[in-house]
Structure formats: C-alpha cells, structure tokens
Design a protein around this motif. Structure first.
Motif, short mmCIF file in Angstrom:
data_model
loop_
_atom_site.label_atom_id
_atom_site.label_comp_id
_atom_site.label_asym_id
_atom_site.label_seq_id
_atom_site.Cartn_x
_atom_site.Cartn_y
_atom_site.Cartn_z
N GLU A 148 -17.31 -3.57 2.43
CA GLU A 148 -16.96 -4.34 1.22
C GLU A 148 -17.06 -5.84 1.49
O GLU A 148 -17.60 -6.59 0.66
N GLU A 149 -16.53 -6.27 2.62
CA GLU A 149 -16.56 -7.70 2.96
C GLU A 149 -18.00 -8.17 3.18
O GLU A 149 -18.36 -9.29 2.81
N ALA A 150 -18.84 -7.33 3.77
CA ALA A 150 -20.24 -7.69 4.00
C ALA A 150 -20.97 -7.90 2.67
O ALA A 150 -21.75 -8.85 2.51
N VAL A 151 -20.71 -7.02 1.71
CA VAL A 151 -21.32 -7.16 0.38
C VAL A 151 -20.87 -8.46 -0.27
O VAL A 151 -21.68 -9.19 -0.87
N GLU A 152 -19.59 -8.79 -0.15
CA GLU A 152 -19.09 -10.03 -0.75
C GLU A 152 -19.72 -11.26 -0.10
O GLU A 152 -19.98 -12.26 -0.78
N VAL A 153 -19.97 -11.20 1.21
CA VAL A 153 -20.66 -12.31 1.88
C VAL A 153 -22.06 -12.49 1.32
O VAL A 153 -22.51 -13.61 1.04
N VAL A 154 -22.77 -11.38 1.13
CA VAL A 154 -24.14 -11.44 0.58
C VAL A 154 -24.12 -12.02 -0.82
O VAL A 154 -24.96 -12.88 -1.16
N ILE A 155 -23.18 -11.61 -1.63
CA ILE A 155 -23.07 -12.12 -3.01
C ILE A 155 -22.82 -13.62 -3.00
O ILE A 155 -23.49 -14.39 -3.71
N GLU A 156 -21.87 -14.06 -2.17
CA GLU A 156 -21.54 -15.49 -2.13
C GLU A 156 -22.66 -16.31 -1.48
O GLU A 156 -22.81 -17.50 -1.78
N LEU A 166 -17.76 -19.28 2.88
CA LEU A 166 -17.08 -19.36 4.17
C LEU A 166 -15.82 -18.50 4.20
O LEU A 166 -15.50 -17.87 5.22
N SER A 167 -15.11 -18.45 3.08
CA SER A 167 -13.91 -17.63 3.00
C SER A 167 -14.24 -16.15 3.17
O SER A 167 -13.57 -15.42 3.91
N GLU A 168 -15.30 -15.71 2.48
CA GLU A 168 -15.71 -14.31 2.60
C GLU A 168 -16.26 -14.03 4.01
O GLU A 168 -16.08 -12.93 4.54
N SER A 169 -16.90 -15.01 4.61
CA SER A 169 -17.40 -14.85 5.98
C SER A 169 -16.24 -14.66 6.95
O SER A 169 -16.32 -13.84 7.88
N ASP A 171 -13.33 -13.40 6.16
CA ASP A 171 -12.80 -12.05 5.92
C ASP A 171 -13.65 -10.99 6.63
O ASP A 171 -13.12 -10.04 7.20
N LEU A 172 -14.97 -11.15 6.57
CA LEU A 172 -15.86 -10.20 7.22
C LEU A 172 -15.65 -10.20 8.73
O LEU A 172 -15.53 -9.13 9.35
N LEU A 173 -15.59 -11.37 9.33
CA LEU A 173 -15.40 -11.46 10.78
C LEU A 173 -14.06 -10.85 11.19
O LEU A 173 -13.98 -10.09 12.16
N PHE A 174 -13.02 -11.15 10.43
CA PHE A 174 -11.69 -10.62 10.72
C PHE A 174 -11.69 -9.09 10.71
O PHE A 174 -11.21 -8.44 11.64
N HIS A 175 -12.28 -8.52 9.67
CA HIS A 175 -12.29 -7.06 9.56
C HIS A 175 -13.23 -6.43 10.58
O HIS A 175 -13.00 -5.31 11.05
N TYR A 176 -14.28 -7.14 10.95
CA TYR A 176 -15.18 -6.63 11.99
C TYR A 176 -14.46 -6.57 13.34
O TYR A 176 -14.63 -5.60 14.09
N LEU A 177 -13.64 -7.57 13.63
CA LEU A 177 -12.85 -7.54 14.87
C LEU A 177 -11.88 -6.36 14.88
O LEU A 177 -11.65 -5.74 15.92
N ILE A 178 -11.34 -6.04 13.71
CA ILE A 178 -10.47 -4.87 13.60
C ILE A 178 -11.26 -3.59 13.85
O ILE A 178 -10.83 -2.69 14.58
N LEU A 179 -12.45 -3.51 13.26
CA LEU A 179 -13.30 -2.34 13.46
C LEU A 179 -13.68 -2.15 14.93
O LEU A 179 -13.67 -1.04 15.46
N LEU A 180 -14.02 -3.25 15.59
CA LEU A 180 -14.34 -3.17 17.01
C LEU A 180 -13.19 -2.55 17.80
O LEU A 180 -13.39 -1.66 18.62
N GLN A 181 -11.97 -3.02 17.54
CA GLN A 181 -10.82 -2.48 18.28
C GLN A 181 -10.53 -1.04 17.90
O GLN A 181 -10.09 -0.24 18.73
N ALA A 182 -10.80 -0.67 16.65
CA ALA A 182 -10.61 0.72 16.24
C ALA A 182 -11.56 1.64 17.01
O ALA A 182 -11.24 2.81 17.26
#
Length: 199
Positions: A148-156, A166-169, A171-182
C-alpha cells in the motif's frame, strides 16, 4: 604526503585505523617514516612497536592483517588517518576493535529506528503500539502494508507535491524496515547484497 615528525618524541606519529566500509575506528598505532614506507610498499599496515622497539606489521603472527586502502594526514601534518579492509579481528584480545566493540556497519538514525522496531516487536503491548500490532497481525498484513505504501509513493511521485512524496517515502521505508525484521533480516543484509553486486 608531507608529515611533520618534529612534534613527537622518537619521530613517531599517531595513526588512527578506520575500517573503510563501516567507518568504525579499529585501533590506534604509531608510525615512523620507515613504517609508512613499508605500509605503502606492502599494502599491509605496519607500525613501529614501542614495546618491541621495532617495525611490526599488524597480523604478522595472527594473520589478521590490515589491508591498506588509503592514508591521509591531518591539517597539522602530525596525525594519520589510515583506511583499511581488516582481515579478521583487529585487537589482540580477539575483539573487532581495541575498544571491545563489534565492527558493524551502522546507518545513523536508520539503525536507531531498527532498534526501536526490534524493541517494540519484542516488548511492546500490541494494543498500545502500532508496530507491535503489525507484528501481531502477521507477515501477510505487514507485506500488504508495504505494498500500500509503495503504491502511494508512486502516486505522489507523479504529482508536484514534494512534501507528500517525501512523507509517503518515509512511510514506505518505515514499513519496509518492519517487513525486514518480520522476515528475520535488517537493512544491512540488503546492503551486503548491493555491495556484492557492485563487484
């Protein structure tokens, strides 16, 4: 390279040893002109040992050499910064550095953020922590959120509002870091792959 040996006793100057990749300081040694010449000739860092009273190539006994990358002198020409690729631990105690620190690559605030995410994953209440709640919902939810965050980055990116982009970027980086740890990884694991591709 102009070096001023006159300010020190026995014409020895300090040499700060820095890992070329991680930028961590590994050790401090002392060099005279002969040690510098040998370092440049062999591409293995050589010091003048004050205790042995002779030239000493780091790793000559252990095999844990410091492979030379570059040498710079400071603004006063009386201290050296030597960047190296270490082969094995640097300290004689077996530690990565002479300060008993692990020679890990860090990414400033991103490394701090990874630590916060890890702490929330392991210790936080999922009802009070957004990060903990994502981990509680599982990998599918986390991956969906990254999508979802990646799509929002593309849109913006197609719009003219740089603040939103930059705000959506972020968000994407933050959630990607969470995914990496998951998945049991950190950003450094991805960086290692990128470095290998550079070769």
């Amino acid at each position: 390279m102009k070096i001023d040996f006159t300010k020190s006793e026995n014409e020895l100057i300090p040499a700060i040893i820095q890992d070329n990749s991680t930028k961590n300081v590994l050790m401090l040694g002392y060099m005279n002109q002969e040690a510098i010449d040998k370092t440049l000739a062999t591409n293995k860092v050589t010091f003048f040992s004050r205790s042995k009273n002779r030239l000493w190539t780091k790793g000559e006994e252990s095999g844990h050499f410091l492979e030379l990358v570059s040498i710079k002198n400071d603004c006063d020409n009386d201290t050296l910064l030597i960047r190296v690729n270490p082969i094995g631990p640097t300290c004689h105690t077996g530690s990565d550095t002479c300060w008993q620190e692990t020679n890990n690559e860090e990414f400033g605030f991103i490394t701090k953020l990874e630590s916060i995410i890890k702490n929330r994953k392991e210790n936080a209440d999922s009802e009070k922590s957004y990060v903990a709640s994502l981990f509680a919902k599982g990998i599918n939810k986390i991956a969906q959120k990254v999508g979802e965050e990646a799509v929002e980055v593309v849109i913006e990116a197609k719009d003219e509002n740089n603040d939103l982009f930059l705000s959506e970027s972020a968000d994407l980086l933050f959630h990607y870091l969470i995914l990496l740890q998951a998945k049991g990884f950190q950003l450094n694991d991805v960086v290692t792959i990128l470095k290998n591709r550079e070769k």
